[in-house]
Scaffold this motif. Sequence first.
Motif, PDB file in Angstrom:
ATOM      1  N   ASN A  21       0.843  -1.190   0.000  1.00  0.00           N
ATOM      2  CA  ASN A  21       0.000   0.000   0.000  1.00  0.00           C
ATOM      3  C   ASN A  21       0.883   1.246   0.000  1.00  0.00           C
ATOM      4  O   ASN A  21       2.094   1.169   0.260  1.00  0.00           O
ATOM      5  CB  ASN A  21      -0.965   0.001   1.194  1.00  0.00           C
ATOM      6  N   VAL A  22       0.283   2.370  -0.279  1.00  0.00           N
ATOM      7  CA  VAL A  22       1.058   3.597  -0.484  1.00  0.00           C
ATOM      8  C   VAL A  22       1.867   3.966   0.760  1.00  0.00           C
ATOM      9  O   VAL A  22       3.049   4.324   0.662  1.00  0.00           O
ATOM     10  CB  VAL A  22       0.116   4.755  -0.879  1.00  0.00           C
ATOM     11  N   GLU A  23       1.262   3.875   1.924  1.00  0.00           N
ATOM     12  CA  GLU A  23       1.958   4.270   3.142  1.00  0.00           C
ATOM     13  C   GLU A  23       3.205   3.421   3.350  1.00  0.00           C
ATOM     14  O   GLU A  23       4.281   3.935   3.674  1.00  0.00           O
ATOM     15  CB  GLU A  23       1.032   4.137   4.347  1.00  0.00           C
ATOM     16  N   THR A  24       3.099   2.119   3.142  1.00  0.00           N
ATOM     17  CA  THR A  24       4.246   1.227   3.302  1.00  0.00           C
ATOM     18  C   THR A  24       5.287   1.502   2.223  1.00  0.00           C
ATOM     19  O   THR A  24       6.497   1.489   2.477  1.00  0.00           O
ATOM     20  CB  THR A  24       3.791  -0.231   3.238  1.00  0.00           C
ATOM     21  N   GLN A  25       4.821   1.759   0.998  1.00  0.00           N
ATOM     22  CA  GLN A  25       5.761   2.094  -0.075  1.00  0.00           C
ATOM     23  C   GLN A  25       6.574   3.338   0.265  1.00  0.00           C
ATOM     24  O   GLN A  25       7.801   3.356   0.117  1.00  0.00           O
ATOM     25  CB  GLN A  25       4.998   2.331  -1.383  1.00  0.00           C
ATOM     26  N   LEU A  26       5.918   4.382   0.730  1.00  0.00           N
ATOM     27  CA  LEU A  26       6.607   5.637   1.019  1.00  0.00           C
ATOM     28  C   LEU A  26       7.593   5.469   2.171  1.00  0.00           C
ATOM     29  O   LEU A  26       8.693   6.043   2.160  1.00  0.00           O
ATOM     30  CB  LEU A  26       5.599   6.733   1.335  1.00  0.00           C
TER      31      LEU A  26
END
Length: 839
Positions: free
Chosen positions: A63-68
Amino acid sequence: MKTLSLTALIVLLSGSQLAEAAPSASIPVPTEVQATLANHCNGCHGEDASEGGVRFDNLNQLNVETQLSLLNRAQDQLFFGLMPPEDSDQLALGDHKRLADWMRGELQGHGVSQLDARLPYLGNGNLVDHEQLFSGEVTDKAYTPARRWRVRPQIFHERVIDLFELSGRERDFYSKQGRAFYGVTNPFILPERSGVRDFDLSTLDAGHLLVMLDNAKWVSEKQTHRARVLNKEMEANEFPNEKDRWLPPSTPGEFEAIILNDSTPSDTDLIDAIQKQFGLVLQRPATQHEVNSYLVLTKEAIQLSGNTVGLQQMLTAVLLESEFLYRLEFGEGPADEYGRMKLSPREAAYAISYAIGDRNPDRKLIEAAQQGRLTTHEDYRREVTRLLNDDNFYRGQIDPSLNGKHYQSNETSHPRIVRFFRDFFGYPGALKVFKDSGRSEGKYMNPDRGSQGTPGRLILEADRIVTRHVEKDENVFENLLTFDEFFVYHDKDNETGRKVLREWREVYEALKDTEWKTDPQRVLDENLDFLKSHEAMRIKDASRPGELVNYMHYFEESFGQGRNPFTTVPWAHGYYFHHAPFYNLPPTPVIGRYGSWRSLKYISDLAPKEFWDYPPEQPFKIQHRKGILTHPAWLIAHSSNFHTDPIKRGRWVREKLLAGRVPDVPITVDAQVPEDPHKTFRQRVEMVTQQSECWKCHKQMNPLGFAFEVFDDFGRFRTHEPLENAENLIRSGNGKSTFDVYKTAPIVSQGELIGTGDPKLDGEVADAFELIDLLAESAKVRQSIIRHAFRFYLGRNEMLSDSQTLIDADRAYVSSGGSFKAVIISLLTSDSFMYRKPS
């Protein structure tokens, strides 16, 4: 009420930004980036091996949060050159740029780049790419974000001086000599670090307000004291604190008119008083809105408490205006096509004056602002050049905190220029490094009450040599790195020193064959007129024959042995000259060697000692020294309490001279050098730092710092290192007249210079002297110093948009033959200095 810590607040804000910015789908990973990760990263960070709990093979599925979060971690590793590891295939330049640009773009686009968040803060200026800054490829127009810049301690002190309207010798006493006001506590302290220390990010807090409240009350009482005496409210010699009897020359007439008024003051009188206080404190008239507000405040206070107390409350309130503690730089007028506004003429006047010194603008600069002659680059250049050529307006001591009973900080025409180099080189940090005096054979004196000890003396001498090269203003950077002449014990100018030695020698030659050892009173009586004619003897009458014995004994051990004595006698009050051995020079006689001057006894059983042949004309050459990085003050500042510190010394060279970037020590690392009685300190450092997980950072520091192992932690040149361990003790001492002696081992000072960008300079070096010679030839070193000058004079880290400003400053230095004043003029006439943008 509980408050959130700054860290917690940042975490919460970052979390909210992530929540707002994160779409439901993952961030798409471009095919080229996926290929780069697969070829260089997935082997250690994939399904089969996820070192550090990191995987890139499934980046598209997160998910985006983990990616960032993962991209922030990866960006740091890539940026600092920590990944890929040295034993792996390295990224091609194009692949590295593609991967770094994609990561940075995604993180910036989502507003969560931790690297970018660190950029404005102290110590992070080198995060901006050096090659890109000086490439000439950046076309963005320079500016500084609009700001409220908290004043530094010296400006605050000068503002207090100005509000009392001091002039002449009294002003010099507080300004040029740095004397503090008894009842004023400076609310600001700059961080103790090597490098630029005054940035525009600092703000006021509750602690500052509490300090200022006490300051404001004291100031308002002093401002009104003389008028209160005239009004018979107090006696002329009545002081709340008998230790604080200083008064300003007068109470301003506008304040006196209110205090001496038997009735309620008129609005006109009150407005005059308000405007006077605004002029004294804020250096400007109050606006109509401010007048109205303060008029109501003052009238209510007078009605409640009377004229004097009511007036004091108004005076105190103006002193508590935050503007008194800030520099305001917002710009004014219409924005140009790039969204920038020029500083207003008034803002420019203060910005220029506070860049060059610590005082408010002089009369000519204020007039230029008022008359519209402070708007163009040419206007700025005219005024900056004029002020740099003014040898008196900013004249003062470099660091009054070094002042003691028996020595004073050096005075120069522009102390702030010298302070740049002090901050940059960081040698005043020697004051914070406490040493075991016994390890120096009792020569090292730690700072104590009323004295800055040995490091204070060494810092003063470093200031002298830095000032010399700043004032010569030729090839300043190169000369500061490579000078071979030093000031040591130079407490008299060259002419006075020569005169003292000439007169002393005449006395010695005239009296050496007399009975001065056995009948000093008769020798003194018979030669009194002769001795009185030699002012350097400081003999006024025949009452101190014991001092004549001391003098002659001192001369016997110097002139009599073919040497010059030091021009201050060792029985002089406040004699603390014991630090010559830290330059590898012989000592001078200690206090008490010749007995008391009150005694007539000649001490005949002194052990012979080799004392220093003192050179009265200084600076002079010292063997095994080259430039400020071999000065004992710098070497002590960059050492630990008991050892050299090649890591600290190497990191300083990497970050200050080579624009390098070294990550901070991870909090999980216990950075301790192991004990081993059979190894040198270098060997012990190598034991613990050459592990692969450590070496990836230490390779940036150790090879540079090891070159300085030719100097010990007291700054003494050496070829062998004592192995200070009980197992190696050869002879123990009493710690007073004898000292411990240990087995020694040869020092190894081979190092390596990497990072100049010039293959002719990079490579192995034998020692610090070879390293320094190469550094002094490097264009990158020159540019790195200019980057630090930018931070010092602009009060912030450079941005890519400052590229042209830095290139112009570099050209100015080169084309002027190495003039640092040319650098200052270039910086203070740049768009970075003149323009502001709303932040």
